[in-house]
Design an enzyme around this catalytic site. Structure first.
Site, PDB file in Angstrom:
ATOM      1  N   ASP A  69      -1.343  -3.173  10.154  1.00  7.44           N
ATOM      2  CA  ASP A  69      -2.970  -4.091   9.726  1.00  7.44           C
ATOM      3  C   ASP A  69      -3.559  -2.693  10.136  1.00  7.44           C
ATOM      4  OD1 ASP A  69      -3.813  -6.033   8.303  1.00  7.44           O
ATOM      5  OD2 ASP A  69      -4.527  -6.151  10.491  1.00  7.44           O
ATOM      6  N   LYS A 117      -2.848  14.823   7.821  1.00  8.01           N
ATOM      7  CA  LYS A 117      -3.789  13.437   8.434  1.00  8.01           C
ATOM      8  C   LYS A 117      -2.844  12.735   9.102  1.00  8.01           C
ATOM      9  CE  LYS A 117      -4.898   8.640   6.941  1.00  8.01           C
ATOM     10  NZ  LYS A 117      -4.990   7.979   5.381  1.00  8.01           N
ATOM     11  N   GLU A 173      -2.443 -13.284   6.043  1.00  6.91           N
ATOM     12  CA  GLU A 173      -2.636 -12.819   6.890  1.00  6.91           C
ATOM     13  C   GLU A 173      -3.639 -13.779   7.756  1.00  6.91           C
ATOM     14  OE1 GLU A 173      -4.822  -8.934   6.228  1.00  6.91           O
ATOM     15  OE2 GLU A 173      -3.656  -7.983   5.211  1.00  6.91           O
ATOM     16  N   ASN A 200       0.731  -0.981   0.162  1.00  5.28           N
ATOM     17  CA  ASN A 200      -0.053   0.080   0.421  1.00  5.28           C
ATOM     18  C   ASN A 200       0.952   1.676  -0.102  1.00  5.28           C
ATOM     19  OD1 ASN A 200      -1.595   2.363   0.880  1.00  5.28           O
ATOM     20  ND2 ASN A 200      -2.923   0.444   1.001  1.00  5.28           N
ATOM     21  N   HIS A 202      -4.993   7.134  13.447  1.00  6.80           N
ATOM     22  CA  HIS A 202      -4.189   6.102  13.887  1.00  6.80           C
ATOM     23  C   HIS A 202      -3.064   5.941  13.742  1.00  6.80           C
ATOM     24  CE1 HIS A 202      -5.744   5.719   9.520  1.00  6.80           C
ATOM     25  NE2 HIS A 202      -5.433   4.289   9.376  1.00  6.80           N
ATOM     26  N   ARG A 203      -2.912   6.190  12.197  1.00  7.00           N
ATOM     27  CA  ARG A 203      -1.125   5.453  11.627  1.00  7.00           C
ATOM     28  C   ARG A 203      -0.280   6.574  12.712  1.00  7.00           C
ATOM     29  NH1 ARG A 203      -2.609   4.436   7.201  1.00  7.00           N
ATOM     30  NH2 ARG A 203      -2.643   2.209   7.538  1.00  7.00           N
ATOM     31  N   GLY A 215       0.049   3.938  -0.611  1.00  8.63           N
ATOM     32  CA  GLY A 215      -0.550   5.410   0.951  1.00  8.63           C
ATOM     33  C   GLY A 215       0.044   5.277   2.327  1.00  8.63           C
ATOM     34  N   LYS A 216       0.199   3.727   2.236  1.00  6.17           N
ATOM     35  CA  LYS A 216       0.801   4.226   3.531  1.00  6.17           C
ATOM     36  C   LYS A 216       1.784   4.231   4.094  1.00  6.17           C
ATOM     37  CE  LYS A 216      -1.796   0.131   5.376  1.00  6.17           C
ATOM     38  NZ  LYS A 216      -1.766  -1.810   5.662  1.00  6.17           N
ATOM     39  N   GLY A 221      -8.106   4.366   0.148  1.00  6.66           N
ATOM     40  CA  GLY A 221      -8.722   3.681   0.756  1.00  6.66           C
ATOM     41  C   GLY A 221      -9.944   3.963   1.506  1.00  6.66           C
TER      42      GLY A 221
HETATM   43  P1  ITT Z   1      -0.515  -4.061   3.173  1.00  7.97           P
HETATM   44  O1  ITT Z   1      -1.826  -5.450   3.752  1.00  7.97           O
HETATM   45  O2  ITT Z   1      -0.128  -4.018   1.634  1.00  7.97           O
HETATM   46  O3  ITT Z   1      -0.344  -3.273   4.367  1.00  7.97           O
HETATM   47  P2  ITT Z   1      -3.260  -3.349   2.793  1.00  7.97           P
HETATM   48  O4  ITT Z   1      -4.872  -2.063   2.188  1.00  7.97           O
HETATM   49  O5  ITT Z   1      -4.099  -4.412   2.225  1.00  7.97           O
HETATM   50  O6  ITT Z   1      -1.843  -3.399   2.835  1.00  7.97           O
HETATM   51  P3  ITT Z   1      -4.854  -3.363   5.609  1.00  7.97           P
HETATM   52  O7  ITT Z   1      -5.317  -4.701   5.080  1.00  7.97           O
HETATM   53  O8  ITT Z   1      -3.823  -2.573   6.336  1.00  7.97           O
HETATM   54  O9  ITT Z   1      -3.410  -3.284   4.322  1.00  7.97           O
HETATM   55  O10 ITT Z   1      -5.881  -1.905   5.173  1.00  7.97           O
HETATM   56  C1  ITT Z   1      -6.947  -2.292   5.618  1.00  7.97           C
HETATM   57  C2  ITT Z   1      -7.993  -2.114   4.765  1.00  7.97           C
HETATM   58  O11 ITT Z   1      -8.434  -0.275   5.097  1.00  7.97           O
HETATM   59  C3  ITT Z   1      -7.093  -1.185   2.669  1.00  7.97           C
HETATM   60  O12 ITT Z   1      -9.222  -0.955   2.401  1.00  7.97           O
HETATM   61  C4  ITT Z   1      -6.880   0.003   2.766  1.00  7.97           C
HETATM   62  O13 ITT Z   1      -6.731   0.703   1.824  1.00  7.97           O
HETATM   63  C5  ITT Z   1      -7.733   0.775   4.032  1.00  7.97           C
HETATM   64  N1  ITT Z   1      -7.283   1.490   4.832  1.00  7.97           N
HETATM   65  C6  ITT Z   1      -5.498   1.126   5.819  1.00  7.97           C
HETATM   66  N2  ITT Z   1      -5.300   2.606   5.786  1.00  7.97           N
HETATM   67  C7  ITT Z   1      -6.364   3.166   5.262  1.00  7.97           C
HETATM   68  C8  ITT Z   1      -5.931   4.953   6.073  1.00  7.97           C
HETATM   69  O14 ITT Z   1      -5.237   5.694   7.004  1.00  7.97           O
HETATM   70  N3  ITT Z   1      -7.147   5.460   5.776  1.00  7.97           N
HETATM   71  C9  ITT Z   1      -8.017   5.078   4.868  1.00  7.97           C
HETATM   72  N4  ITT Z   1      -7.787   3.411   4.630  1.00  7.97           N
HETATM   73  C10 ITT Z   1      -7.237   3.094   4.782  1.00  7.97           C
END
Ligand code: ITT
Length: 188
Positions: free
Chosen positions: A65, A160, A34, A9, A165-166, A11-12, A140
């Protein structure tokens, strides 16, 4: 020290780099399994250990996560947020929440850091409301998650991180990293 951030991801990664510095974070695309759990910390910790074992080097790894917890749905989609985003999509999550009396939700993330010896986890959460999509930033669920009058997609990465949270989890992680290894014990 470079931290290998195991995620697909972007964005992360952008948010972690903005917080910890561009040179400190190397993105590694490794799709760890997972585990099925309703606890994000469990999922992140297992992921970090698996990624560390599979990646052939002894640099520490970081896994993140995250999930969106909608109060009217008793926390759903929570750990299933990625699946729900990929199937019904975030706009539909808004439409379904809009049919309920309660639009409150929170975002939660757990960062898990593993250096081959001990797993450390750092969590962060932010309360908000589910609203009709607004804004072009973030990723997301950001367009439908409003905190203090702005959706997270209407915020810069820095804004942000200051409330998210992050950002909260990264702050705890950065504090811990800055301490001497011998002092890095105790609850967070
Ligand atoms: P990785 O597991 O490869 O890190 P992922 O996008 O699958 O990437 P997650 O399982 O942690 O990661 O993400 C859960 C969902 O929440 C996923 O649909 C993300 O797009 C969304 N998400 C995570 N962090 C977010 C944020 O800060 N803002 C908005 N949506 C977020």
């Amino acid at each position: 020290m470079t931290i290998r951030f195991v995620t697909s991801n972007e964005g992360k990664v952008r948010e972690a780099r903005e917080y910890l510095g561009d040179d400190e974070v190397e993105q590694v695309n490794y799709d760890y399994l997972e585990v099925q759990s309703d606890d994000l910390a469990d999922i992140a910790a297992h992921g970090a250990r698996e990624a560390y074992e599979q990646l052939d080097s002894d640099e520490p790894v970081l896994v993140d996560d995250a999930g969106l917890f909608v109060e009217a749905f008793d926390g759903f989609p929570g750990p299933y947020s990625a699946y729900v985003e990929g199937t019904v999509g975030v706009e539909r999550v808004y439409e379904l929440t809009d049919l309920q009396d309660d639009d409150r939700a929170y975002f939660r993330t757990v960062l898990a850091y593993y250096d081959g010896e001990e797993t450390q986890t750092f969590e962060g959460a932010v309360p908000g409301r589910i609203v009709a999509p607004r804004g072009d930033g973030g990723f997301g669920y950001d367009p439908i998650f409003e905190h203090d009058g702005k959706t997270m997609a209407e915020m810069t990465t820095e804004e942000k991180n200051a409330i998210s949270h992050r950002g909260r989890a990264l702050a705890k992680f950065a504090d811990w990293l800055a301490t001497e290894p011998a002092e890095r014990k105790g609850p967070r």
